[in-house]
Design a protein around this motif. Structure first.
Motif: not given
Length: 654
Positions: A264-292
């Motif tokens: 809504r604010a048009g504030a671009p997200a940090d690219p690190q957050d975009v990568v992190a969210v997709h990593s979360l998706a992979a971890a939840v589905s079981g196709s990947g694991q989160l790092t430390d």
């Protein structure tokens, strides 16, 4: 016009009856349909091929028991991880085997079989309180005890059990094959899609695609909650896997809010957050694991961008738990044997509802056994079977299910008897079995009554192969079914007024009060007071789960509305866990919490009880706490949000 409307209202069915018959057709689970159509009739088809037909004999008896075993193992799995499916198959098979063995001592006359049935029913009721898997096993124990008490074949008991196990093993193989070719667990996949859509929304910030991405996120979030709630409402007991998924969805709320605010604010997200969210998706589905490497906090930048980072860090703790919660709380050690035994006792013998249900189930099965012995009925074991299936040991509300099960069973008896009268004893019987079996996965997801409509003909066809009868037995089967339903309604429902309603609101309020007392004792009380308060809090949550189970055992839409409270209950459990972790962290050397912050948390928890009784205007003010109280404050915040937003369908649960 007014007179016409009054006339129309007078012609309408009562509201409770409309609720009883209303159902939403579920999607067809085609893979399950194919598996049932193949796995259930296949053992009988093999026996027919070996024996040269459907004439009574050892080969046909072997086929019948193998098919019964395949039926038990096919019905056991629910959508979820393969490990959980296999665990349910094992429980159904082992308890079914035990039922076949015990059923040998429940045949004949006298008080011996009555005592066996009464004791077995009480044990089954208590076992079912432990978990969803054991609840399923307890049902199989009763069902196959009833079958074995009246099913006679030329085979010795050991051979019957052996062929039953062979049929169950065959159905397990087909389940493994299906698991190998189907996509990931649908419940986890639905939750993972939420994080994928969050990532897409963050990527689309500032572009024309942002509104569509936001709508896609809303749809994914609704679908995930609907999927998990539907699976929970079908589960006969507690499911750790589904509780974890509900916890992930609860924890994702701040991230969703941050992503929407950024869009809504048009504030671009940090690219690190975009990568992190997709990593979360992979971890939840079981196709990947989160790092430390959890993303570090953001101290500067647009508030929405900082909110996204904050949400990512919260979900990262829940999904991957790579570090201690908020860096303050220590990990909870695995409960020792004494603690586990205490928890088992809380769920069974120490639970008033568990004891009450054990008495109700034992009473109904005892009356059914006496009816089996003394009433002049053709297939007396059918009364026992009807009572076991209708009452079903999972602490469910009885009336609605008894009516639906009874009506479905009656209709199924008519269909099965018509098939017996119309079909010759040849390959067409196998076709009818395959068709009935194929419909079961779809009917099971609809409601209990529809499931009974198609399960009953399958059972009738199988039993008729083992014990041939004439078409004149239709009336006897209908009478046996009515007797069983009447026993359940009278001795399992009408004599127990306290079971007519499931006071979820009262149980939720009691859980909130117990949690408030636990927080007070945790940080201001003595070790003895803290230990007692913790026990009271967790016992209140156990009772709350039991009350929820009563409504979940109802057919849709009642069970779905009750399941909408489930995320709130999961969040209360997470809050109690956070308090426990904070206490452990304090004992481990972390600074003692500020008592003023403890008072703020207690006031917020007491507010939960008020919100349950009379929902207030949503309060977006965030609780702030430091040190060991920080994770507790976050969990309390999440609980407040879930209650004040009124979980879907909550007003239908009273």
């Amino acid at each position: 016009m007014g007179e016409q409307r009054r006339r129309e209202r007078s012609l309408r069915a009562p509201a409770w009856l409309e609720e009883l018959v209303r159902t939403t057709p579920p999607p067809v689970p085609w893979r399950d349909v194919a598996r049932f159509a193949v796995s259930i009739p296949a053992p009988l088809a093999l026996a027919v091929a070996v024996g040269g037909g459907l004439e009574p004999g050892s080969a046909l008896g072997a086929g019948v028991f193998a098919t019964i075993g395949a039926l038990a193992a096919s019905l056991a799995p629910q959508p979820g991880p393969l490990r959980e499916r296999l665990r349910r198959i094992l429980a159904a098979t082992l308890f079914g085997t035990l039922g076949l063995l015990v059923g040998q001592y429940a045949s004949g006359g006298g008080w011996g079989p009555v005592a066996v049935i009464a004791a077995l029913s009480a044990v089954a009721a208590l076992i079912s309180a432990v978990s969803a898997t054991l609840s399923l096993g307890a049902l199989q124990l009763l069902v196959y005890t009833a079958l074995a008490s009246g099913l006679v074949t030329p085979l010795p008991a050991a051979a019957e059990v052996g062929f039953f196990l062979c049929g169950a093993a065959w159905a397990t193989v087909t389940t493994l094959v299906q698991a190998g070719i189907e996509p990931l667990d649908p419940d986890r996949s639905a939750v993972a899609v939420v994080f994928t859509r969050i990532g897409e929304l963050l990527t689309a910030v500032g572009s024309d695609a942002a509104p569509e991405a936001r709508r896609a996120l809303t749809a994914a979030l609704n679908a995930a909650y609907d999927r998990v709630i539907r699976s929970r409402s079908r589960s006969a007991g507690r499911s750790r896997e589904l509780s974890e998924l509900a916890g992930v969805l609860n924890a994702a709320a701040p991230l969703v809010e941050g992503a929407v605010a950024a869009a809504r604010a048009g504030a671009p997200a940090d690219p690190q957050d975009v990568v992190a969210v997709h990593s979360l998706a992979a971890a939840v589905s079981g196709s990947g694991q989160l790092t430390d490497q959890r993303p570090a906090p953001l101290a500067e930048g647009h508030p929405a961008v900082r909110a996204v980072r904050h949400g990512v860090r919260l979900v990262w703790n829940v999904v991957g738990d790579p570090e201690e919660r908020a860096g303050a709380a220590a990990a909870v050690p695995r409960p020792d044997l004494r603690t586990r035994l205490h928890d088992l006792g809380d769920r069974t013998l120490a639970s008033a509802d568990a004891r009450s249900f054990a008495v109700r189930l034992a009473l109904c099965m005892t009356v059914a056994e006496i009816a089996r012995q003394y009433l002049p009925i053709e297939r007396p074991y059918w009364v026992l079977l009807t009572v076991a299936i209708v009452l079903k040991p999972d602490f469910g509300s009885v009336f609605t299910r008894a009516v639906q099960r009874g009506a479905g069973t009656l209709l199924g008896v008519l269909i099965g008897s018509a098939l017996l009268a119309a079909l010759p004893r040849d390959g067409w019987v196998l076709v009818a079995l395959a068709c009935s079996a194929a419909v079961l996965p779809w009917a099971r997801n609809a409601n209990f009554g529809l499931f009974s409509v198609f399960q009953t003909p399958l059972i009738i066809l199988l039993l008729d192969l083992a014990l041939p009868s004439d078409p004149g037995l239709v009336g006897a089967r209908l009478l046996d079914t009515l007797i069983g339903c009447a026993i359940v309604l009278v001795f399992g429902y009408l004599l127990w007024p306290q079971t007519w309603r499931a006071p979820l609101d009262e149980a939720l309020g009691e859980a909130a009060r117990a949690l408030d007392a636990f927080v007070a004792a945790a940080f201001t009380g003595s070790p003895t007071e803290r230990r007692r308060a913790r026990r009271r809090s967790y016992r209140a949550l156990t009772e709350l789960q039991t009350q929820l189970q009563r409504r979940l055992a109802e057919p849709p839409p009642i069970s779905t509305r009750a399941a909408a409270w489930w995320p709130v209950i999961v969040q209360l459990e997470r809050t109690s866990d956070a308090v426990t972790e904070a206490v452990i962290a304090s004992r481990g050397g972390e600074p003692a919490p500020d008592l003023a912050q403890v008072a703020v948390l207690r006031r917020a928890i007491r507010g939960l009880e008020d919100d349950v009784r009379a929902p207030a205007v949503p309060d977006d003010a965030e609780l702030h706490a430091e040190g060991v109280l920080a994770p507790v404050a976050r969990e309390v915040d999440a609980a407040r949000r879930l209650v004040r937003e009124a979980a879907p369908g909550r007003r239908g649960v009273r």
